[in-house]
Design an enzyme around this catalytic site. Sequence first.
Site, PDB file in Angstrom:
ATOM      1  N   ASP A  16       0.827  -1.212   0.000  1.00 44.52           N
ATOM      2  CA  ASP A  16       0.000   0.000   0.000  1.00 44.52           C
ATOM      3  C   ASP A  16       0.861   1.263   0.000  1.00 44.52           C
ATOM      4  O   ASP A  16       1.973   1.267   0.522  1.00 44.52           O
ATOM      5  CB  ASP A  16      -0.916  -0.026   1.237  1.00 44.52           C
ATOM      6  CG  ASP A  16      -2.033   0.996   1.129  1.00 44.52           C
ATOM      7  OD1 ASP A  16      -2.431   1.334  -0.007  1.00 44.52           O
ATOM      8  OD2 ASP A  16      -2.521   1.453   2.185  1.00 44.52           O
ATOM      9  N   ASN A  18       1.156   3.413  -2.966  1.00 42.51           N
ATOM     10  CA  ASN A  18       1.625   3.840  -4.292  1.00 42.51           C
ATOM     11  C   ASN A  18       1.098   5.223  -4.674  1.00 42.51           C
ATOM     12  O   ASN A  18       1.832   6.054  -5.215  1.00 42.51           O
ATOM     13  CB  ASN A  18       1.154   2.859  -5.374  1.00 42.51           C
ATOM     14  CG  ASN A  18       1.784   1.493  -5.238  1.00 42.51           C
ATOM     15  OD1 ASN A  18       2.732   1.311  -4.490  1.00 42.51           O
ATOM     16  ND2 ASN A  18       1.244   0.516  -5.960  1.00 42.51           N
ATOM     17  N   ARG A  20      -0.011   7.704  -2.740  1.00 37.62           N
ATOM     18  CA  ARG A  20       0.580   8.782  -1.941  1.00 37.62           C
ATOM     19  C   ARG A  20       2.037   9.023  -2.327  1.00 37.62           C
ATOM     20  O   ARG A  20       2.511  10.158  -2.307  1.00 37.62           O
ATOM     21  CB  ARG A  20       0.458   8.442  -0.441  1.00 37.62           C
ATOM     22  CG  ARG A  20      -0.947   8.740   0.112  1.00 37.62           C
ATOM     23  CD  ARG A  20      -1.166   8.065   1.436  1.00 37.62           C
ATOM     24  NE  ARG A  20      -1.413   6.647   1.248  1.00 37.62           N
ATOM     25  CZ  ARG A  20      -1.290   5.745   2.212  1.00 37.62           C
ATOM     26  NH1 ARG A  20      -0.897   6.111   3.412  1.00 37.62           N
ATOM     27  NH2 ARG A  20      -1.564   4.487   1.966  1.00 37.62           N
ATOM     28  N   SER A  61      -7.553  -5.531  -5.062  1.00 38.21           N
ATOM     29  CA  SER A  61      -8.574  -6.115  -4.187  1.00 38.21           C
ATOM     30  C   SER A  61      -9.946  -6.106  -4.869  1.00 38.21           C
ATOM     31  O   SER A  61     -10.177  -5.359  -5.828  1.00 38.21           O
ATOM     32  CB  SER A  61      -8.659  -5.349  -2.867  1.00 38.21           C
ATOM     33  OG  SER A  61      -9.407  -4.157  -3.025  1.00 38.21           O
ATOM     34  N   ASN A  64     -11.152  -2.682  -5.061  1.00 37.91           N
ATOM     35  CA  ASN A  64     -10.441  -1.682  -5.872  1.00 37.91           C
ATOM     36  C   ASN A  64     -11.158  -1.352  -7.193  1.00 37.91           C
ATOM     37  O   ASN A  64     -10.859  -0.336  -7.829  1.00 37.91           O
ATOM     38  CB  ASN A  64      -8.997  -2.109  -6.157  1.00 37.91           C
ATOM     39  CG  ASN A  64      -8.080  -2.050  -4.940  1.00 37.91           C
ATOM     40  OD1 ASN A  64      -7.117  -2.810  -4.833  1.00 37.91           O
ATOM     41  ND2 ASN A  64      -8.341  -1.145  -4.004  1.00 37.91           N
ATOM     42  N   TRP A  65     -12.145  -2.179  -7.589  1.00 34.41           N
ATOM     43  CA  TRP A  65     -12.946  -1.847  -8.787  1.00 34.41           C
ATOM     44  C   TRP A  65     -13.691  -0.536  -8.602  1.00 34.41           C
ATOM     45  O   TRP A  65     -14.087   0.102  -9.580  1.00 34.41           O
ATOM     46  CB  TRP A  65     -13.988  -2.941  -9.064  1.00 34.41           C
ATOM     47  CG  TRP A  65     -13.420  -4.268  -9.428  1.00 34.41           C
ATOM     48  CD1 TRP A  65     -13.420  -5.383  -8.644  1.00 34.41           C
ATOM     49  CD2 TRP A  65     -12.793  -4.653 -10.664  1.00 34.41           C
ATOM     50  NE1 TRP A  65     -12.819  -6.425  -9.317  1.00 34.41           N
ATOM     51  CE2 TRP A  65     -12.430  -6.008 -10.551  1.00 34.41           C
ATOM     52  CE3 TRP A  65     -12.500  -3.973 -11.862  1.00 34.41           C
ATOM     53  CZ2 TRP A  65     -11.787  -6.713 -11.578  1.00 34.41           C
ATOM     54  CZ3 TRP A  65     -11.869  -4.669 -12.882  1.00 34.41           C
ATOM     55  CH2 TRP A  65     -11.523  -6.022 -12.725  1.00 34.41           C
ATOM     56  N   ARG A  67     -12.599   2.213  -7.567  1.00 33.38           N
ATOM     57  CA  ARG A  67     -11.767   3.405  -7.823  1.00 33.38           C
ATOM     58  C   ARG A  67     -12.174   4.038  -9.164  1.00 33.38           C
ATOM     59  O   ARG A  67     -12.863   3.401  -9.966  1.00 33.38           O
ATOM     60  CB  ARG A  67     -10.294   3.004  -7.859  1.00 33.38           C
ATOM     61  CG  ARG A  67      -9.815   2.574  -6.485  1.00 33.38           C
ATOM     62  CD  ARG A  67      -8.330   2.370  -6.444  1.00 33.38           C
ATOM     63  NE  ARG A  67      -7.931   2.027  -5.091  1.00 33.38           N
ATOM     64  CZ  ARG A  67      -6.698   2.103  -4.628  1.00 33.38           C
ATOM     65  NH1 ARG A  67      -5.729   2.511  -5.423  1.00 33.38           N
ATOM     66  NH2 ARG A  67      -6.425   1.772  -3.385  1.00 33.38           N
ATOM     67  N   ARG A 186      -4.540  -1.814   8.991  1.00 37.16           N
ATOM     68  CA  ARG A 186      -5.743  -2.621   8.784  1.00 37.16           C
ATOM     69  C   ARG A 186      -5.448  -3.708   7.765  1.00 37.16           C
ATOM     70  O   ARG A 186      -4.446  -3.663   7.043  1.00 37.16           O
ATOM     71  CB  ARG A 186      -6.931  -1.755   8.346  1.00 37.16           C
ATOM     72  CG  ARG A 186      -6.666  -0.875   7.148  1.00 37.16           C
ATOM     73  CD  ARG A 186      -7.929  -0.103   6.741  1.00 37.16           C
ATOM     74  NE  ARG A 186      -7.638   0.881   5.697  1.00 37.16           N
ATOM     75  CZ  ARG A 186      -7.551   2.196   5.903  1.00 37.16           C
ATOM     76  NH1 ARG A 186      -7.736   2.702   7.102  1.00 37.16           N
ATOM     77  NH2 ARG A 186      -7.281   3.007   4.893  1.00 37.16           N
TER      78      ARG A 186
HETATM   79  C1  IPE Z   1      -5.371  -2.754  -0.119  1.00 35.21           C
HETATM   80  O1  IPE Z   1      -5.077  -1.420  -0.215  1.00 35.21           O
HETATM   81  C2  IPE Z   1      -5.371  -3.397  -1.478  1.00 35.21           C
HETATM   82  C3  IPE Z   1      -4.073  -3.486  -2.152  1.00 35.21           C
HETATM   83  C4  IPE Z   1      -2.917  -3.127  -1.683  1.00 35.21           C
HETATM   84  C5  IPE Z   1      -4.143  -4.077  -3.462  1.00 35.21           C
HETATM   85  P1  IPE Z   1      -6.212  -0.301  -0.305  1.00 35.21           P
HETATM   86  O2  IPE Z   1      -5.510   0.973  -0.491  1.00 35.21           O
HETATM   87  O3  IPE Z   1      -7.203  -0.686  -1.324  1.00 35.21           O
HETATM   88  O4  IPE Z   1      -6.892  -0.404   1.126  1.00 35.21           O
HETATM   89  P2  IPE Z   1      -7.739   0.675   1.949  1.00 35.21           P
HETATM   90  O5  IPE Z   1      -8.754   1.232   1.010  1.00 35.21           O
HETATM   91  O6  IPE Z   1      -6.779   1.725   2.419  1.00 35.21           O
HETATM   92  O7  IPE Z   1      -8.330  -0.091   3.085  1.00 35.21           O
HETATM   93  C1  IPE Z   2      -1.783   0.186  -3.319  1.00 38.13           C
HETATM   94  O1  IPE Z   2      -1.504   1.551  -3.356  1.00 38.13           O
HETATM   95  C2  IPE Z   2      -1.973  -0.407  -4.677  1.00 38.13           C
HETATM   96  C3  IPE Z   2      -3.355  -0.758  -5.004  1.00 38.13           C
HETATM   97  C4  IPE Z   2      -4.370  -0.697  -4.194  1.00 38.13           C
HETATM   98  C5  IPE Z   2      -3.601  -1.216  -6.352  1.00 38.13           C
HETATM   99  P1  IPE Z   2      -2.682   2.606  -3.331  1.00 38.13           P
HETATM  100  O2  IPE Z   2      -3.125   2.885  -4.713  1.00 38.13           O
HETATM  101  O3  IPE Z   2      -3.770   2.146  -2.410  1.00 38.13           O
HETATM  102  O4  IPE Z   2      -1.937   3.866  -2.729  1.00 38.13           O
HETATM  103  P2  IPE Z   2      -2.489   4.881  -1.647  1.00 38.13           P
HETATM  104  O5  IPE Z   2      -2.934   4.073  -0.462  1.00 38.13           O
HETATM  105  O6  IPE Z   2      -3.635   5.608  -2.280  1.00 38.13           O
HETATM  106  O7  IPE Z   2      -1.332   5.756  -1.343  1.00 38.13           O
HETATM  107 MG    MG Z   3      -4.128   2.413  -0.432  1.00 33.73          MG
END
Ligand code: IPE
Ligand code: IPE
Ligand code: MG
Length: 243
Positions: A16, A18, A20, A61, A64-65, A67, A186
């Site tokens: 997690d 990427n 930010r 996840s 993540n769809w 987004r 979490r």
């Molecule tokens: C968890 O990260 C999923 C992946 C790293 C692929 P998220 O960024 O989706 O989780 P939340 O939304 O902060 O709980």
């Molecule tokens: C995790 O990084 C990668 C995926 C969930 C695909 P994020 O995209 O959740 O990065 P932050 O949490 O917004 O920084």
């Molecule tokens: Mg994240």
Amino acid sequence: MDSAQRVPRHIAIVMDGNGRWAKKRFMPRFVGHKFGVDALVGVVKACADRGVEYVTVFAFSSENWKRPAEEVSGLMSLAISTVSKHLTKMVGEGVRIRIVGDRSHVAPAVRAALERAEESTRHNTRINLSVAFNYGGRWDVVQACQKAIADGVAPEALDEATLSRYMAMSFAPDPDLFIRTGGEKRVSNFLLWQAAYSEFVFSDCLWPDFGEAELDAALADYARRDRRFGLVSSADAAALAKA
Ligand code: IPE
Ligand code: IPE
Ligand code: MG
């Protein structure tokens, strides 16, 4: 923990931070995901060098769809380009790749790339990399129950060992160490069933910055843990595991 157990056999990672990481550099989130892939390649190699047998990473996840469409499609394209860019190297380095998650809703081109990675590495034995893609821990429990029912397992026969055989990670031991980068503390629906007795390490490091030093810090933290598994001491737990 005896010395043989100081290196975890199986590490699970929520990669997690990427988005930010990119934002801090005034770049689009997608750039963070791209650098995140490079971090993953480095960490897999470092884990293999340290004798870790299984690494399981959360790449996408089931939530993540939700987004923005542009980010989702960017991540799907990145899955395809990552396979093109890194597969030959992974084959050469002895990495066996498996995809865990609900493939039925993944676009055919993405699914084909992921399955090519599985197929091309299936004889590799140095380290096992499982990529959780369209994965959710709740989905995993539900799909395992559905498969058990379809197989005709009677309700009274459905114990923990039986259900484990239907879970997406049935080929691997449960994760010993569960790392989440990016500062959030979490689980976000990662390996809910399998992480019952994992040791958790939460790192503030944003995933693209996670390298050997951060991995070694997590491993050192893990090596100091007293894994009791509900028993009184870790020595009792180790003796029971050997019995
Ligand atoms: C968890 O990260 C999923 C992946 C790293 C692929 P998220 O960024 O989706 O989780 P939340 O939304 O902060 O709980
Ligand atoms: C995790 O990084 C990668 C995926 C969930 C695909 P994020 O995209 O959740 O990065 P932050 O949490 O917004 O920084
Ligand atoms: Mg994240």
